[in-house]
Design a protein around this motif. Structure first.
Motif, PDB file in Angstrom:
ATOM      1  N   ALA A  77     116.667  25.554  32.065  1.00  0.00           N
ATOM      2  CA  ALA A  77     115.339  25.690  31.475  1.00  0.00           C
ATOM      3  C   ALA A  77     115.074  27.140  31.053  1.00  0.00           C
ATOM      4  N   TRP A  78     115.467  28.079  31.894  1.00  0.00           N
ATOM      5  CA  TRP A  78     115.297  29.503  31.575  1.00  0.00           C
ATOM      6  C   TRP A  78     116.059  29.850  30.294  1.00  0.00           C
ATOM      7  N   ARG A  79     117.299  29.357  30.208  1.00  0.00           N
ATOM      8  CA  ARG A  79     118.126  29.669  29.040  1.00  0.00           C
ATOM      9  C   ARG A  79     117.559  29.048  27.772  1.00  0.00           C
ATOM     10  N   VAL A  80     117.166  27.786  27.845  1.00  0.00           N
ATOM     11  CA  VAL A  80     116.636  27.117  26.657  1.00  0.00           C
ATOM     12  C   VAL A  80     115.341  27.778  26.202  1.00  0.00           C
ATOM     13  N   ALA A  81     114.441  28.062  27.145  1.00  0.00           N
ATOM     14  CA  ALA A  81     113.144  28.647  26.790  1.00  0.00           C
ATOM     15  C   ALA A  81     113.303  30.033  26.176  1.00  0.00           C
ATOM     16  N   THR A  82     114.160  30.863  26.769  1.00  0.00           N
ATOM     17  CA  THR A  82     114.342  32.208  26.226  1.00  0.00           C
ATOM     18  C   THR A  82     115.078  32.196  24.894  1.00  0.00           C
ATOM     19  N   THR A  83     115.939  31.202  24.678  1.00  0.00           N
ATOM     20  CA  THR A  83     116.681  31.126  23.419  1.00  0.00           C
ATOM     21  C   THR A  83     115.774  30.742  22.258  1.00  0.00           C
ATOM     22  N   VAL A  84     114.910  29.758  22.466  1.00  0.00           N
ATOM     23  CA  VAL A  84     114.056  29.266  21.373  1.00  0.00           C
ATOM     24  C   VAL A  84     112.722  29.988  21.313  1.00  0.00           C
ATOM     25  N   GLY A  85     112.418  30.806  22.301  1.00  0.00           N
ATOM     26  CA  GLY A  85     111.142  31.502  22.316  1.00  0.00           C
ATOM     27  C   GLY A  85     109.976  30.656  22.775  1.00  0.00           C
ATOM     28  N   ALA A  86     110.260  29.607  23.558  1.00  0.00           N
ATOM     29  CA  ALA A  86     109.181  28.785  24.105  1.00  0.00           C
ATOM     30  C   ALA A  86     108.470  29.557  25.211  1.00  0.00           C
ATOM     31  N   PRO A  87     107.196  29.263  25.447  1.00  0.00           N
ATOM     32  CA  PRO A  87     106.472  29.957  26.533  1.00  0.00           C
ATOM     33  C   PRO A  87     107.191  29.777  27.866  1.00  0.00           C
ATOM     34  N   LEU A  88     107.666  30.866  28.449  1.00  0.00           N
ATOM     35  CA  LEU A  88     108.469  30.779  29.658  1.00  0.00           C
ATOM     36  C   LEU A  88     107.647  30.281  30.839  1.00  0.00           C
ATOM     37  N   ALA A  89     106.404  30.735  30.936  1.00  0.00           N
ATOM     38  CA  ALA A  89     105.566  30.323  32.062  1.00  0.00           C
ATOM     39  C   ALA A  89     105.320  28.821  32.039  1.00  0.00           C
ATOM     40  N   GLY A  90     104.923  28.292  30.871  1.00  0.00           N
ATOM     41  CA  GLY A  90     104.670  26.859  30.765  1.00  0.00           C
ATOM     42  C   GLY A  90     105.926  26.038  30.976  1.00  0.00           C
ATOM     43  N   SER A  91     107.049  26.534  30.472  1.00  0.00           N
ATOM     44  CA  SER A  91     108.312  25.810  30.629  1.00  0.00           C
ATOM     45  C   SER A  91     108.706  25.718  32.093  1.00  0.00           C
ATOM     46  N   LEU A  92     108.610  26.820  32.814  1.00  0.00           N
ATOM     47  CA  LEU A  92     108.964  26.817  34.225  1.00  0.00           C
ATOM     48  C   LEU A  92     107.984  25.981  35.049  1.00  0.00           C
ATOM     49  N   HIS A  93     106.721  25.991  34.636  1.00  0.00           N
ATOM     50  CA  HIS A  93     105.736  25.153  35.340  1.00  0.00           C
ATOM     51  C   HIS A  93     106.102  23.676  35.202  1.00  0.00           C
ATOM     52  N   ASP A  94     106.493  23.267  33.994  1.00  0.00           N
ATOM     53  CA  ASP A  94     106.901  21.871  33.785  1.00  0.00           C
ATOM     54  C   ASP A  94     108.138  21.530  34.614  1.00  0.00           C
ATOM     55  N   VAL A  95     109.085  22.459  34.672  1.00  0.00           N
ATOM     56  CA  VAL A  95     110.297  22.223  35.457  1.00  0.00           C
ATOM     57  C   VAL A  95     109.960  22.122  36.944  1.00  0.00           C
ATOM     58  N   ALA A  96     109.058  22.988  37.409  1.00  0.00           N
ATOM     59  CA  ALA A  96     108.660  22.937  38.822  1.00  0.00           C
ATOM     60  C   ALA A  96     108.009  21.603  39.166  1.00  0.00           C
ATOM     61  N   GLU A  97     107.157  21.109  38.287  1.00  0.00           N
ATOM     62  CA  GLU A  97     106.529  19.810  38.530  1.00  0.00           C
ATOM     63  C   GLU A  97     107.572  18.695  38.525  1.00  0.00           C
ATOM     64  N   ALA A  98     108.558  18.795  37.633  1.00  0.00           N
ATOM     65  CA  ALA A  98     109.626  17.792  37.610  1.00  0.00           C
ATOM     66  C   ALA A  98     110.445  17.846  38.899  1.00  0.00           C
ATOM     67  N   LEU A  99     110.715  19.054  39.377  1.00  0.00           N
ATOM     68  CA  LEU A  99     111.468  19.189  40.632  1.00  0.00           C
ATOM     69  C   LEU A  99     110.687  18.598  41.803  1.00  0.00           C
ATOM     70  N   ARG A 100     109.399  18.865  41.847  1.00  0.00           N
ATOM     71  CA  ARG A 100     108.578  18.319  42.932  1.00  0.00           C
ATOM     72  C   ARG A 100     108.522  16.801  42.872  1.00  0.00           C
ATOM     73  N   ASP A 101     108.343  16.262  41.673  1.00  0.00           N
ATOM     74  CA  ASP A 101     108.268  14.819  41.531  1.00  0.00           C
ATOM     75  C   ASP A 101     109.592  14.172  41.893  1.00  0.00           C
ATOM     76  N   GLY A 102     110.699  14.764  41.420  1.00  0.00           N
ATOM     77  CA  GLY A 102     112.009  14.218  41.737  1.00  0.00           C
ATOM     78  C   GLY A 102     112.329  14.303  43.215  1.00  0.00           C
ATOM     79  N   GLN A 103     111.941  15.413  43.862  1.00  0.00           N
ATOM     80  CA  GLN A 103     112.186  15.545  45.287  1.00  0.00           C
ATOM     81  C   GLN A 103     111.346  14.575  46.091  1.00  0.00           C
ATOM     82  N   GLN A 104     110.104  14.354  45.655  1.00  0.00           N
ATOM     83  CA  GLN A 104     109.250  13.382  46.348  1.00  0.00           C
ATOM     84  C   GLN A 104     109.861  11.993  46.282  1.00  0.00           C
ATOM     85  N   ALA A 105     110.379  11.630  45.106  1.00  0.00           N
ATOM     86  CA  ALA A 105     111.019  10.319  44.973  1.00  0.00           C
ATOM     87  C   ALA A 105     112.247  10.218  45.873  1.00  0.00           C
ATOM     88  N   ALA A 106     113.066  11.278  45.916  1.00  0.00           N
ATOM     89  CA  ALA A 106     114.257  11.250  46.762  1.00  0.00           C
ATOM     90  C   ALA A 106     113.882  11.186  48.242  1.00  0.00           C
TER      91      ALA A 106
END
Length: 294
Positions: A77-106
């Protein structure tokens, strides 16, 4: 606050917490190097390594790759966001929520698997309990080892115990959730598209950052976006959520079926071992003592 690992806190949960804190710092205007420094000062070991690499002007991808799950996804996520110039904060926030959701399911799946797995381990000790019960009742069950029939019973019973434990362990392993976070490919593609690149460029970046990208659900979501003329980012995020929901549901179904599947090693191996190690030595002890002699 020091970062301490306990049995109740997994690596994925710690990673999600770190990434979420990082996104908050970045959203507040803190530079990436300074944000990682704050996390390192709080005791996060991964943040310390990333801070050192960034301070040297190097790419932190190797740190993420070596840190173990789920950090490679964070690095992607860090690499993709920095390469395309996407907002890094928002991108990492989305990834963190995905990690939390995936961990909760597991975690939900592991909790559901805990009871049948513990029952299987408990039942595997039943034949040895039978041996102790025979000794407690006064039967000379251990002396039958000198009897050829008794030796055969002991050997077969021990082999069945080992087979039962291995069979049960294999069933439990197959019921465990797969490693990784479901839907991460869709999340990363949404991040890439959020930077304004084309769909082809976004897919190429995700495959480069995450070589294990399967892409089936992502490609279907992108095809639906093109044919229906709807925003691809929203479809991709819903696809990622559905992948995690499907993983949670399938995990619960595996846990529910595990209880019945564990009856197979119980009936085929554990109960015969109980007879061979518990009942058969008692009977041989009775016959050898002449109690039933006519």
């Amino acid at each position: 606050m020091k970062w301490r690992r306990s049995a109740a806190v997994s690596d994925a949960a710690l990673a999600a917490d770190s990434v979420l804190r990082l996104s908050v710092l970045l959203r507040a205007g803190v530079a990436p190097l300074r944000a990682w420094t704050y996390l390192a000062d709080a005791g996060d070991p991964i943040a310390e390594r990333v801070r050192s690499v960034l301070a040297a002007g190097a790419d932190p991808r190797a740190v993420f790759a070596d840190a173990g799950d789920p950090w490679p996804d964070v690095g992607a996520a860090w690499r993709v966001a920095t390469t395309v110039g996407a907002p890094l904060a928002g991108s990492l926030h989305d990834v963190a929520e995905a990690l939390r959701d995936g961990q909760q399911a597991a975690d939900e799946v592991r909790v559901a698997l805990a009871e049948p797995a513990a029952t299987a381990r408990l039942m595997s000790w039943l034949p040895l309990v039978a041996v102790g019960l025979g000794v407690a009742l006064g039967f000379d069950t251990l002396a039958v080892a000198s009897n050829p029939v008794g030796m055969v019973c002991l050997a077969l019973g021990a082999a069945l115990i080992v087979a039962s434990r291995q069979w049960s362990a294999a069933l439990v392993r197959r019921a465990q959730p797969a490693p990784g976070v479901p839907g991460m490919d869709a999340e990363l593609t949404a991040i890439a598209l959020g930077g304004g690149v084309s769909i082809e460029r976004a897919r190429a970046l995700v495959r480069e950052a995450r070589p294990e990208d399967a892409g089936g659900d992502v490609d279907r979501a992108l095809a639906l976006s093109r044919s229906a003329g709807v925003p691809a980012i929203d479809l991709l995020r819903s696809t990622a959520w559905l992948a995690r929901h499907r993983s949670r549901t399938e995990g619960r179904l595996r846990a529910a079926s595990l209880s019945s599947r564990l009856l197979l090693p119980l009936g085929v191996c554990t109960l015969p071992a109980f007879l061979l190690l518990g009942v058969a030595p008692m009977m041989l002890s009775i016959f050898s003592s002449g109690v039933l002699a006519i």
